[in-house]
Design an enzyme around this catalytic site. Structure first.
Site, PDB file in Angstrom:
ATOM      1  N   ALA A   1       0.831  -1.211   0.000  1.00  0.00           N
ATOM      2  CA  ALA A   1       0.000   0.000   0.000  1.00  0.00           C
ATOM      3  C   ALA A   1       0.865   1.261   0.000  1.00  0.00           C
ATOM      4  O   ALA A   1       0.546   2.243  -0.680  1.00  0.00           O
ATOM      5  CB  ALA A   1      -0.943  -0.010   1.206  1.00  0.00           C
TER       6      ALA A   1
ATOM      7  N   ALA B   1       2.202   1.636  -3.502  1.00  0.00           N
ATOM      8  CA  ALA B   1       1.116   2.059  -4.397  1.00  0.00           C
ATOM      9  C   ALA B   1       0.755   3.523  -4.181  1.00  0.00           C
ATOM     10  O   ALA B   1       0.632   4.294  -5.149  1.00  0.00           O
ATOM     11  CB  ALA B   1      -0.111   1.169  -4.184  1.00  0.00           C
ATOM     12  N   GLU B   2       0.589   3.937  -2.931  1.00  0.00           N
ATOM     13  CA  GLU B   2       0.194   5.317  -2.678  1.00  0.00           C
ATOM     14  C   GLU B   2       1.297   6.289  -3.075  1.00  0.00           C
ATOM     15  O   GLU B   2       1.030   7.373  -3.591  1.00  0.00           O
ATOM     16  CB  GLU B   2      -0.212   5.540  -1.217  1.00  0.00           C
ATOM     17  CG  GLU B   2      -0.731   6.940  -0.998  1.00  0.00           C
ATOM     18  CD  GLU B   2      -1.760   7.065   0.109  1.00  0.00           C
ATOM     19  OE1 GLU B   2      -2.176   8.207   0.359  1.00  0.00           O
ATOM     20  OE2 GLU B   2      -2.159   6.053   0.706  1.00  0.00           O
ATOM     21  N   THR B   3       2.537   5.910  -2.885  1.00  0.00           N
ATOM     22  CA  THR B   3       3.646   6.760  -3.296  1.00  0.00           C
ATOM     23  C   THR B   3       3.620   6.992  -4.803  1.00  0.00           C
ATOM     24  O   THR B   3       3.682   8.128  -5.277  1.00  0.00           O
ATOM     25  CB  THR B   3       4.990   6.131  -2.878  1.00  0.00           C
ATOM     26  OG1 THR B   3       5.027   6.018  -1.448  1.00  0.00           O
ATOM     27  CG2 THR B   3       6.173   6.968  -3.347  1.00  0.00           C
TER      28      THR B   3
ATOM     29  N   SER C   1       0.478   8.932  -5.981  1.00  0.00           N
ATOM     30  CA  SER C   1       0.550  10.336  -5.552  1.00  0.00           C
ATOM     31  C   SER C   1       1.508  11.132  -6.424  1.00  0.00           C
ATOM     32  O   SER C   1       1.229  12.282  -6.782  1.00  0.00           O
ATOM     33  CB  SER C   1       0.995  10.425  -4.087  1.00  0.00           C
ATOM     34  OG  SER C   1       0.003   9.902  -3.240  1.00  0.00           O
TER      35      SER C   1
END
Length: 154
Positions: free
Chosen positions: A71, A74-76, A79
């Site tokens: 996660a 993925a978020e990095t 973003s």
């Protein structure tokens, strides 16, 4: 770990941020958490962000890659794509992240590739596919970011 020395950015993005006196490599890095986890951003544009992360040091008690580590990767990546889409006048704030974990990984490096599903004026949504070194899909994630006006200097 976590240094972003060899990131490939489109030339127009480098020029946009350089004109503002902004260190683009630092701005679009994995941040403190990503650095601790060994996240490396390899390529970055609004249409494709690629990054890697070691499995070692990011496992759960069974020795498998932790779902939360996937996660973070993925978020990095999502973003960074969202911020590049929004441009220097916007900041991206994650508002929804979901991850489906397909298979376990015990060693090596995982690679995430973020591609846009929606690039609007106020939101951006990216699909992030995380694969192991053999190319097997480990996780599929979707991140939606709100694009807000960047704060003005005071």
């Amino acid at each position: 770990m976590g240094e972003q020395q060899h990131v490939k950015f489109p030339p127009e993005v480098i020029e946009e941020y350089a004109a503002l006196g902004i260190d683009i490599v630092a701005l679009f890095s994995a941040g403190h958490l990503g650095a601790r986890m060994g996240v490396q951003i390899v390529e970055a544009s609004a249409d494709r962000v690629v990054g890697t992360m070691p499995v070692e040091g990011n496992t759960q008690p069974y020795g498998l890659l932790h779902g939360g580590a996937s996660a973070v990767l993925a978020e990095t990546l999502g973003s960074v794509g969202s911020m590049l889409h929004g441009g220097s006048g916007k900041i991206a704030v994650g508002v929804d992240l979901n991850c489906t974990h397909h298979r376990g990984v015990r060693s090596g490096l995982v690679t995430g590739v973020a591609t846009p599903l929606h690039q609007g004026r106020s939101t951006a949504t990216y699909e992030i596919v995380i694969s192991d070194e053999e190319g097997h899909r480990v996780c599929t994630a979707r991140l939606t970011c709100l694009l807000r006006d960047a704060p003005t200097a005071r």
